[in-house]
Design an enzyme around this catalytic site. Structure first.
Site, PDB file in Angstrom:
ATOM      1  N   THR A 296       0.806  -1.229   0.000  1.00 44.62           N
ATOM      2  CA  THR A 296       0.000   0.000   0.000  1.00 44.62           C
ATOM      3  C   THR A 296       0.836   1.275   0.000  1.00 44.62           C
ATOM      4  O   THR A 296       0.479   2.250  -0.676  1.00 44.62           O
ATOM      5  CB  THR A 296      -0.897   0.007   1.264  1.00 44.62           C
ATOM      6  OG1 THR A 296      -1.788  -1.093   1.179  1.00 44.62           O
ATOM      7  CG2 THR A 296      -1.687   1.281   1.407  1.00 44.62           C
TER       8      THR A 296
ATOM      9  N   ASP B 106       1.402  -6.793  -4.245  1.00 41.74           N
ATOM     10  CA  ASP B 106       0.538  -6.740  -3.068  1.00 41.74           C
ATOM     11  C   ASP B 106       1.037  -7.934  -2.250  1.00 41.74           C
ATOM     12  O   ASP B 106       1.191  -9.037  -2.796  1.00 41.74           O
ATOM     13  CB  ASP B 106      -0.932  -6.938  -3.484  1.00 41.74           C
ATOM     14  CG  ASP B 106      -1.878  -6.851  -2.304  1.00 41.74           C
ATOM     15  OD1 ASP B 106      -1.677  -7.606  -1.333  1.00 41.74           O
ATOM     16  OD2 ASP B 106      -2.817  -6.057  -2.355  1.00 41.74           O
ATOM     17  N   SER B 107       1.323  -7.761  -0.977  1.00 42.47           N
ATOM     18  CA  SER B 107       2.017  -8.827  -0.246  1.00 42.47           C
ATOM     19  C   SER B 107       1.187 -10.096  -0.097  1.00 42.47           C
ATOM     20  O   SER B 107       1.717 -11.140   0.282  1.00 42.47           O
ATOM     21  CB  SER B 107       2.498  -8.332   1.117  1.00 42.47           C
ATOM     22  OG  SER B 107       1.433  -8.213   2.021  1.00 42.47           O
ATOM     23  N   SER B 108      -0.088 -10.031  -0.403  1.00 44.88           N
ATOM     24  CA  SER B 108      -0.901 -11.258  -0.393  1.00 44.88           C
ATOM     25  C   SER B 108      -0.411 -12.230  -1.462  1.00 44.88           C
ATOM     26  O   SER B 108      -0.718 -13.423  -1.403  1.00 44.88           O
ATOM     27  CB  SER B 108      -2.368 -10.922  -0.664  1.00 44.88           C
ATOM     28  OG  SER B 108      -2.784  -9.939   0.235  1.00 44.88           O
TER      29      SER B 108
ATOM     30  N   THR C 142       1.383  -4.780   4.215  1.00 41.30           N
ATOM     31  CA  THR C 142       1.195  -5.187   5.611  1.00 41.30           C
ATOM     32  C   THR C 142       0.623  -6.599   5.749  1.00 41.30           C
ATOM     33  O   THR C 142       0.830  -7.252   6.761  1.00 41.30           O
ATOM     34  CB  THR C 142       0.262  -4.197   6.351  1.00 41.30           C
ATOM     35  OG1 THR C 142      -0.985  -4.141   5.663  1.00 41.30           O
ATOM     36  CG2 THR C 142       0.871  -2.817   6.428  1.00 41.30           C
TER      37      THR C 142
ATOM     38  N   THR D 164      -0.668 -21.681  20.070  1.00 42.88           N
ATOM     39  CA  THR D 164      -1.976 -21.302  20.607  1.00 42.88           C
ATOM     40  C   THR D 164      -2.729 -20.348  19.678  1.00 42.88           C
ATOM     41  O   THR D 164      -2.114 -19.546  18.975  1.00 42.88           O
ATOM     42  CB  THR D 164      -1.843 -20.654  22.011  1.00 42.88           C
ATOM     43  OG1 THR D 164      -3.131 -20.209  22.421  1.00 42.88           O
ATOM     44  CG2 THR D 164      -0.881 -19.487  22.035  1.00 42.88           C
ATOM     45  N   GLN D 165      -4.041 -20.447  19.716  1.00 44.12           N
ATOM     46  CA  GLN D 165      -4.886 -19.496  18.985  1.00 44.12           C
ATOM     47  C   GLN D 165      -4.922 -18.150  19.691  1.00 44.12           C
ATOM     48  O   GLN D 165      -5.373 -17.164  19.122  1.00 44.12           O
ATOM     49  CB  GLN D 165      -6.326 -20.029  18.886  1.00 44.12           C
ATOM     50  CG  GLN D 165      -6.442 -21.282  18.069  1.00 44.12           C
ATOM     51  CD  GLN D 165      -7.875 -21.795  17.983  1.00 44.12           C
ATOM     52  OE1 GLN D 165      -8.819 -21.149  18.422  1.00 44.12           O
ATOM     53  NE2 GLN D 165      -8.029 -22.966  17.398  1.00 44.12           N
ATOM     54  N   CYS D 166      -4.500 -18.135  20.961  1.00 45.18           N
ATOM     55  CA  CYS D 166      -4.536 -16.871  21.714  1.00 45.18           C
ATOM     56  C   CYS D 166      -3.457 -15.945  21.187  1.00 45.18           C
ATOM     57  O   CYS D 166      -2.395 -16.387  20.738  1.00 45.18           O
ATOM     58  CB  CYS D 166      -4.278 -17.121  23.194  1.00 45.18           C
ATOM     59  SG  CYS D 166      -5.510 -18.190  23.937  1.00 45.18           S
TER      60      CYS D 166
HETATM   61  N1  ASP Z   1      -2.845  -5.627   0.515  1.00 44.68           N
HETATM   62  C1  ASP Z   1      -1.753  -4.762   0.924  1.00 44.68           C
HETATM   63  C2  ASP Z   1      -0.494  -5.583   0.951  1.00 44.68           C
HETATM   64  O1  ASP Z   1      -0.286  -6.343   1.853  1.00 44.68           O
HETATM   65  C3  ASP Z   1      -2.044  -4.167   2.249  1.00 44.68           C
HETATM   66  C4  ASP Z   1      -0.999  -3.213   2.751  1.00 44.68           C
HETATM   67  O2  ASP Z   1       0.056  -3.015   2.225  1.00 44.68           O
HETATM   68  O3  ASP Z   1      -1.286  -2.583   3.793  1.00 44.68           O
HETATM   69  O4  ASP Z   1       0.303  -5.475   0.059  1.00 44.68           O
END
Ligand code: ASP
Length: 341
Positions: free
Chosen positions: A14, A59-61, A91, A274-276
């Protein structure tokens, strides 16, 4: 005094995106052009920087372990010429990349700081400017020999981080490790927490991560044991089991337990996390934990799921025997784990 030099690897995200009719998008050259216009980056108090833009910007996804290796190699190639490194990153998967880089960059003696933002730099109101400028200042002037993540006024150990907010400026936390530094009027580093510099006899070494068949599985009440048995089938080599509380699971379910036991006997490594958000796994606390240990599940203590996955990738990539991987998963290698005795 010679000006400090920072290498900036722009992988995307982003922070450098441009508004388009379809929403924010990465665009080659866009972040570099915005940064070239920032007067603050020309201040004598700022380090000199070299910005290297990745192709394609992601996009980091869309990041994969191949991209993690590319970043690690890029840092290694420029290691001698710069005082520190900033990795501009989306992110969404930043905590995974930060964890993987921590394992891959062995004997790191300079700061590597990942950052990004929730609002792009091009917008009037944004968190990008502060994150970018402070990450550059930290990378140039503070000899922190660790992979860190800087976001929302906090400098955190990368392999301890988790994305905790989809839209807040304090998007990351490191629940089981205090911040390495806090940024307000002053920059305050908690030097007592920083890992020691490596011996000068040990230069930076890249431990590559290769494609490995591992997975995560989040337990929930009503999860079908056939699904668990199916996931654990070959070619799976390792599983991060996201269990309840201090690491508990539905141990009354004989089929579920049999599936775990059979997988363990085939050499599949099952790590209990853990999920916590905070706290540690302790498989001795409840019968629903000790029964998991009895069928071969190992404790991941307070490893984040992101760090547990990155560590499995890293250890499997070294072709170690299963017993060694199990033991190293439970050993603190980069400050990623607190081993409670
Ligand atoms: N979808 C974006 C990414 O991870 C989100 C971001 O950068 O905040 O590339």
């Amino acid at each position: 005094m010679t000006k400090k030099r920072v290498y900036i690897a722009n992988t995307g995200g982003t922070i450098g995106m441009k508004p388009t009719p379809e929403g924010y998008k990465t665009e080659p050259g866009y972040l570099a052009a915005l940064m070239a216009k920032m007067r603050s980056l020309k201040s004598p108090t700022m380090p000199a920087y070299e910005l290297h833009e990745y192709d394609p910007l992601l996009d980091s996804s869309n990041m994969t372990p191949v991209d993690w290796l590319h970043i690690a190699q890029d840092i290694a190639e420029h290691y001698a010429e710069f005082d520190g490194f900033v990795v501009i990153h989306g992110t969404d998967t930043m905590a995974y990349t930060a964890s993987a880089l921590a394992f891959m960059l062995q004997d790191l003696g300079k700061p590597v700081i990942l950052t990004g933002s929730q609002i792009p730099l091009c917008e009037v109101r944004n968190d990008a400017r502060e994150n970018l400028i402070t990450a550059m200042v930290l990378a140039a002037n503070y000899q922190i020999p660790e992979v860190c993540l800087y976001f929302g006024d906090k400098l955190m150990r990368g392999c301890r981080t988790v994305k905790v907010s989809a839209d807040g400026f304090e998007a990351f936390d490191s629940p089981n490790c205090p911040p390495l530094g806090r940024v307000g009027v002053d920059i305050e580093i908690d030097w007592g927490l920083i890992r020691p510099l490596p011996s000068p006899l040990n230069p930076l070494k890249i431990q590559p991560i290769h494609k490995t068949r591992i997975s995560t599985l989040r337990l929930f009440p009503g999860l079908s044991p056939e699904i668990v048995a199916h996931i654990l089938q070959p070619p799976l080599k390792g599983l991060v089991l996201e269990a309840f509380g201090v690491g508990n699971g539905p141990t009354n379910n004989a089929e579920f337990m049999a599936a775990l036991q059979a997988a363990n006997q085939r050499g599949v490594i099952i790590v209990d996390c853990t999920q916590c958000l905070d706290g540690s796994v302790d498989l001795n606390d409840y019968a629903t934990g000790s029964a998991l240990a009895a069928v071969g599940v190992i404790s991941g203590y307070d490893l984040t799921v992101e760090a547990a996955l990155a560590k499995l990738f890293y250890l499997f990539s070294q072709n170690l025997p299963v017993a060694d991987i199990k033991s190293l998963m439970q050993t603190n290698l980069r400050g990623e784990l607190t081993r409670l005795q």
